[in-house]
Structures are given as C-alpha cells and as structure tokens.
Design an enzyme around this catalytic site. Structure first.
Site, PDB file in Angstrom:
ATOM      1  N   GLY A 128      16.672  -0.826 -11.151  1.00 51.96           N
ATOM      2  CA  GLY A 128      16.396   0.381 -10.381  1.00 51.96           C
ATOM      3  C   GLY A 128      15.564   0.127  -9.135  1.00 51.96           C
ATOM      4  O   GLY A 128      14.818  -0.853  -9.049  1.00 51.96           O
TER       5      GLY A 128
ATOM      6  N   GLU B  44      21.625  14.217 -21.685  1.00 54.07           N
ATOM      7  CA  GLU B  44      20.662  13.982 -20.621  1.00 54.07           C
ATOM      8  C   GLU B  44      20.100  15.307 -20.113  1.00 54.07           C
ATOM      9  O   GLU B  44      20.722  16.364 -20.249  1.00 54.07           O
ATOM     10  CB  GLU B  44      21.319  13.215 -19.469  1.00 54.07           C
ATOM     11  CG  GLU B  44      21.826  11.830 -19.854  1.00 54.07           C
ATOM     12  CD  GLU B  44      20.722  10.911 -20.305  1.00 54.07           C
ATOM     13  OE1 GLU B  44      19.577  11.047 -19.801  1.00 54.07           O
ATOM     14  OE2 GLU B  44      20.977  10.053 -21.172  1.00 54.07           O
TER      15      GLU B  44
ATOM     16  N   ALA C 297      16.503  -3.667 -15.465  1.00 51.55           N
ATOM     17  CA  ALA C 297      15.461  -3.805 -14.446  1.00 51.55           C
ATOM     18  C   ALA C 297      16.045  -3.773 -13.039  1.00 51.55           C
ATOM     19  O   ALA C 297      15.567  -4.463 -12.143  1.00 51.55           O
ATOM     20  CB  ALA C 297      14.704  -5.119 -14.671  1.00 51.55           C
TER      21      ALA C 297
ATOM     22  N   ARG D  60      10.125   6.215  -6.217  1.00 50.35           N
ATOM     23  CA  ARG D  60       8.929   7.055  -6.348  1.00 50.35           C
ATOM     24  C   ARG D  60       7.636   6.246  -6.330  1.00 50.35           C
ATOM     25  O   ARG D  60       6.553   6.791  -6.121  1.00 50.35           O
ATOM     26  CB  ARG D  60       9.009   7.886  -7.636  1.00 50.35           C
ATOM     27  CG  ARG D  60       9.919   9.092  -7.505  1.00 50.35           C
ATOM     28  CD  ARG D  60      10.001   9.861  -8.804  1.00 50.35           C
ATOM     29  NE  ARG D  60      10.900   9.225  -9.759  1.00 50.35           N
ATOM     30  CZ  ARG D  60      11.075   9.623 -11.011  1.00 50.35           C
ATOM     31  NH1 ARG D  60      10.397  10.673 -11.469  1.00 50.35           N
ATOM     32  NH2 ARG D  60      11.919   9.008 -11.812  1.00 50.35           N
TER      33      ARG D  60
ATOM     34  N   TYR E 255     -25.578 -22.493  -0.331  1.00 52.22           N
ATOM     35  CA  TYR E 255     -24.165 -22.830  -0.441  1.00 52.22           C
ATOM     36  C   TYR E 255     -24.074 -24.243  -1.001  1.00 52.22           C
ATOM     37  O   TYR E 255     -24.543 -25.200  -0.381  1.00 52.22           O
ATOM     38  CB  TYR E 255     -23.448 -22.765   0.907  1.00 52.22           C
ATOM     39  CG  TYR E 255     -22.052 -23.326   0.819  1.00 52.22           C
ATOM     40  CD1 TYR E 255     -21.085 -22.692   0.030  1.00 52.22           C
ATOM     41  CD2 TYR E 255     -21.700 -24.501   1.475  1.00 52.22           C
ATOM     42  CE1 TYR E 255     -19.812 -23.221  -0.092  1.00 52.22           C
ATOM     43  CE2 TYR E 255     -20.421 -25.030   1.365  1.00 52.22           C
ATOM     44  CZ  TYR E 255     -19.481 -24.384   0.577  1.00 52.22           C
ATOM     45  OH  TYR E 255     -18.218 -24.903   0.446  1.00 52.22           O
TER      46      TYR E 255
ATOM     47  N   THR F  83      23.095   3.626 -16.605  1.00 48.95           N
ATOM     48  CA  THR F  83      22.688   2.656 -17.620  1.00 48.95           C
ATOM     49  C   THR F  83      23.877   1.984 -18.287  1.00 48.95           C
ATOM     50  O   THR F  83      23.813   0.801 -18.648  1.00 48.95           O
ATOM     51  CB  THR F  83      21.822   3.348 -18.673  1.00 48.95           C
ATOM     52  OG1 THR F  83      22.517   4.516 -19.164  1.00 48.95           O
ATOM     53  CG2 THR F  83      20.479   3.777 -18.090  1.00 48.95           C
TER      54      THR F  83
END
Length: 480
Positions: free
Chosen positions: A17, A163, A15, A21, A374, A87
């Site tokens: 990154g 990859e 977690a 984007r 109210y 990774t």
C-alpha cells in the site's frame, strides 16, 4: 505451536500500500514503533510459525522496502504488486511468485505491529484442530468503523465477510471485525483467488470473497477470536502511529517492572524492544533506552538520559547524559550533561563528569575526567585525573591520533594534549600547558609562557575607573 509444530507452507505479508494518510516520503511500513519498523515487527511474528516461505508483497516505495527487508529479513522473498487492486490481487501476486503450495498459507499485514507470533501459532493450531479450510482472526471491537464485519448464519457459523463500504445498516451494527489475518488451505486459496471478481463498491479483488467461495463449496470456514484488540489494529496515519508506539512502550515498561525493574514515571520512560535490563535497575524520568542497550543490576539511569546500544555495568550511575555504542563499567559514574560517543569504554569506578565529551577512548579503573573536557582517541590509565577544561587535540586536519595518559597521572586544568603524545605513569602536567612532547615517569610538563606583571598598569591605562579606585585603595600584597 503446542503439540503440532508442523511448519506452514508460507506466510504472505501484505506490504504494497501507498500509505498516503501517513503523509511521508518514507514508506509507512518503515516508520518505527518500539524502536523497530512496523515491517520488522510483522516479519518477526511471521518467523515465529517457521514457514517454508516468507513472502512480502511490495508495491509503493518497493526499492526502499526491499532494501530494508534485506537488513531485517534477508531470507524473505518479495512479490511485486505494481498496481494496488485489492487484497485478493496482492495474494495472487504472492502465489505467482511462490508457485503451487502444498499446505497452509498464512496472510498477514505489514502495518499491524502488535500481532504476536504466539497469536499466529494459536490461529494455526485452532485451524488444524477444527479441520478448517479457512480460519480468520477476529475480535470484538466496540468501534468497528472501517473494518470488515463477520457475518454469521443462524447456527453461528461464518457465512461471509462484508467490507465497510458494502455493508448494510444491519451489517454495520456487527461488532465482530475481520482483522484481515487468515490461515488458508493452500489449494483452497488458489482455487478461490481464481474465482473472485471485482464486483463491489471499490471495484477491487477482495481476499475476503475467498471465504464465501469456500463456504459455498461446502468447506468449513472458522474463526479464531483474539481478546487483545490491539493485535488487530493497523496503522494508517501518524496519530495511530503515536498511539501504537505508546501502547507498545507501555507493555514493554510493564513487563520490565514486573521483572524487578523500578521505573519512576513510566509514562516518561521509553524502552526499545531489544533492550535488556537486570533486576534492581532504576530508571528515572525522561530516560530513553534504545537499540541493544543492556543495563546490569543496581544501575541507575536518568533522569533525562538517552542511551543507544550502550552496555551499563552493575551499580553504575548515568545522569542527564547521551551515549551510543559505549561501555560503562561497574560502579562507574557519568554526568550530568555528558556525551559518550561511540568507542567510549569506561572501566570499573571510572568517572566522566559534567560537560565532558568522550569519543573512542578508554577510561581506566578509577580514572576521572570530571569537568569540561573533550577526550577524543585517548587511553587514560587507572587512577589518572584529568583537570577541568582539558582538550585532547586528536585531529591534525588530516588524520586522528591517540593520546596515552599513564597510571595515576595528573593533568592540570585548561591543558591541551596534542596527539600523538604519551604521558608516562605518575607524571604531572601543569595547568594551562599545551603538551606536544612525551613525558617521562614522575616528570612535570610545563608548557606555557612565563607570567609577567606590569606595575601600575591600571592607574596609567584605566584612570578614573572603578577598577583604578579599588586598586588604589587596596593593601599591597607580597611579591612571589
């Protein structure tokens, strides 16, 4: 995990990154789907395999992510990946934090919210039954662009993972994709990570290279194929976020409909993961149920209603309303155009009607607050009726005060109840009153100026107007 429920040594959730984007000041992992952050979905799946250690690798926005973990998974530890170098490097950071591990290590991602705990359990069980050193979760994806490909040898065994940027044309045609989710023998993982290099198109340390090293050492590398492609889908931008959220909501709605809930126009209804619905609930178009909302049998919600952490009793009806942290009793009715703020508690058969706002108030059994009111910090006993336009004036500029309205008490329209004030059982308030003193049982409060009529005022002050002409032509009426 079936017959073998031995916990794994660790689950590592990647977690770190930056999620560029997503174009957001908020960490990508804290964006929500199905009412929960993507990271909370990931740690929930990880917890399903009962790991000895749950380690989340953080990097970008680590303070924000770590604070959120303290709320959703306080038992998790974190490992810092200060520079995102692939990774393989991320898992190295986790192992540095965890130390030597004896057993299996599962690696998952923080942005794959539909990955289920059941799938991780099946992955681990298959890994154990096959005697693998590494098992990778794969899927057949007709549009594999962006994913690593599973390269198999002539015998169909996993040879390596390539990859996208390093793949040949033939390898790019492969449709079996790497989800990035693995279970490793802990010692094989540690040994492989010590031997990987950054000799690739991205000059990064790939975790996938550990599989090739393990195979080269004569160890068994296997796959576990998942049929549900969504469980391998990551989220990188807001378009994918919306697609994922819609798919999660579709599944939640379908599950509830199969459990006996009627959802009219399910494409317009949104239900968070932790919402609980009974059989024979009806949800009309535009209904949004959020948080830990619960709805009992026979209740009808909507259309155009949003409830957050609201408890709804059997047979209640809520129409075009907004509510949070409130309780709506059995057979009670709300709306249209009502606002239930936190602390509102409606007993059985109570009514909060059109353009009514309530806050920190108790509406007793059968009591009615029908229109344009109210009701803040009020205790309205059973059978009381609050006339249209009534204001519970609860704030004196410094502190909030409560108002008590007794059983079967009637408050006339356009009244102001200035707290703290107590209206006893069976009392009346005349319309247009500003009540500042307590009212005894059976008494009538009249707190307004006496009406004074000025004869002939229109003829003197507005001569020549249509009003004056109508007044001149009108028949006299009797004086009271």
């Amino acid at each position: 995990m079936g017959a073998d429920s031995t916990p794994v040594a660790a689950v590592v959730v990647l977690a770190a990154g930056s999620g560029t984007r997503m174009r957001s000041k908020t960490s990508k992992l804290l964006h929500t789907v199905g009412g929960h952050s993507m990271l909370s979905w990931a740690v929930g799946a990880a917890d399903a395999v009962n790991p000895h250690h749950l380690c989340v690798v953080v990097g970008h926005a680590r303070e924000e992510v770590t604070a959120h973990l303290g709320e959703v998974a306080p038992h998790a530890t974190t490992a810092l990946q200060a520079e995102q170098n692939g990774t393989g490097h991320a898992v190295q950071c986790a192992l540095t934090e965890l130390g030597e591990l004896d057993g299996e290590v599962v690696v998952t991602y923080g942005d794959v919210p539909l990955l289920s705990g059941e799938t991780l359990q099946s992955l681990i069980l298959g890994h154990r039954e096959a005697g693998n050193a590494v098992t990778v979760l794969t899927a057949q994806n007709p549009n594999p662009t962006g994913y690593g490909r599973i390269v198999r040898d002539a015998a169909g065994e996993v040879e390596r993972i390539v990859e996208q940027k390093d793949a040949s044309d033939d390898e790019l045609a492969i449709t079996e994709i790497n989800s990035g989710i693995y279970v490793f023998d802990g010692r094989v993982l540690a040994d492989g990570l010590a031997r990987i290099t950054s000799d690739n198109a991205q000059a990064e340390l790939y975790l996938t290279d550990v599989l090739g090293i393990a195979r080269g050492d004569g160890r068994r590398v296997g796959t576990h194929v998942v049929d549900d492609l969504w469980q391998t889908e990551g989220v990188n931008d807001r378009v994918q976020l919306a697609r994922m959220d819609a798919e999660i909501n579709r599944r939640i709605c379908e599950r509830w409909m199969r459990s006996g809930v009627t959802i009219v126009s399910p494409e317009s209804v949104r239900i968070d993961r932790d919402v609980d619905l009974a059989q024979d609930v009806t949800l009309l178009p535009g209904t949004h149920l959020q948080g830990a909302t619960t709805v009992a049998s026979g209740a009808t919600i909507g259309p155009e209603t949003t409830l957050t952490d609201v408890e709804v009793g059997a047979g209640a009806t809520i129409t075009r309303a907004v509510g949070s942290l409130a309780v709506v009793g059995e057979g009670a009715t709300v709306g249209p155009f009502a606002y239930l703020r936190p602390g509102t508690r409606m007993a059985a058969g109570a009514k909060i009607g059109t353009f009514v706002e309530s806050k920190n108030s108790v509406i007793g059994e059968g009591a009615k607050v029908p229109h344009l009111t109210y009701a803040g910090d009020a205790d309205i006993e059973a059978g009381a009726n609050i006339g249209a336009g009534t204001i519970f004036a609860n704030y004196d500029g410094v502190a909030k005060h409560r108002t008590h309205v007794g059983r079967d008490t009637f408050v006339g329209s356009n009244s102001v109840l200035v707290a703290p004030v107590d209206l006893a059982d069976g009392s009346y308030v005349a319309a247009g009153s500003a009540v500042t003193e307590n009212l005894g049982p059976g008494d009538l409060a009249v707190a307004r100026g006496r009406q004074r009529n000025i004869p002939g005022w229109v003829a003197k002050q507005r001569p020549g107007t249509p009003t004056a002409a109508s007044a001149e032509a009108a028949e006299p009426i009797g004086k009271e």
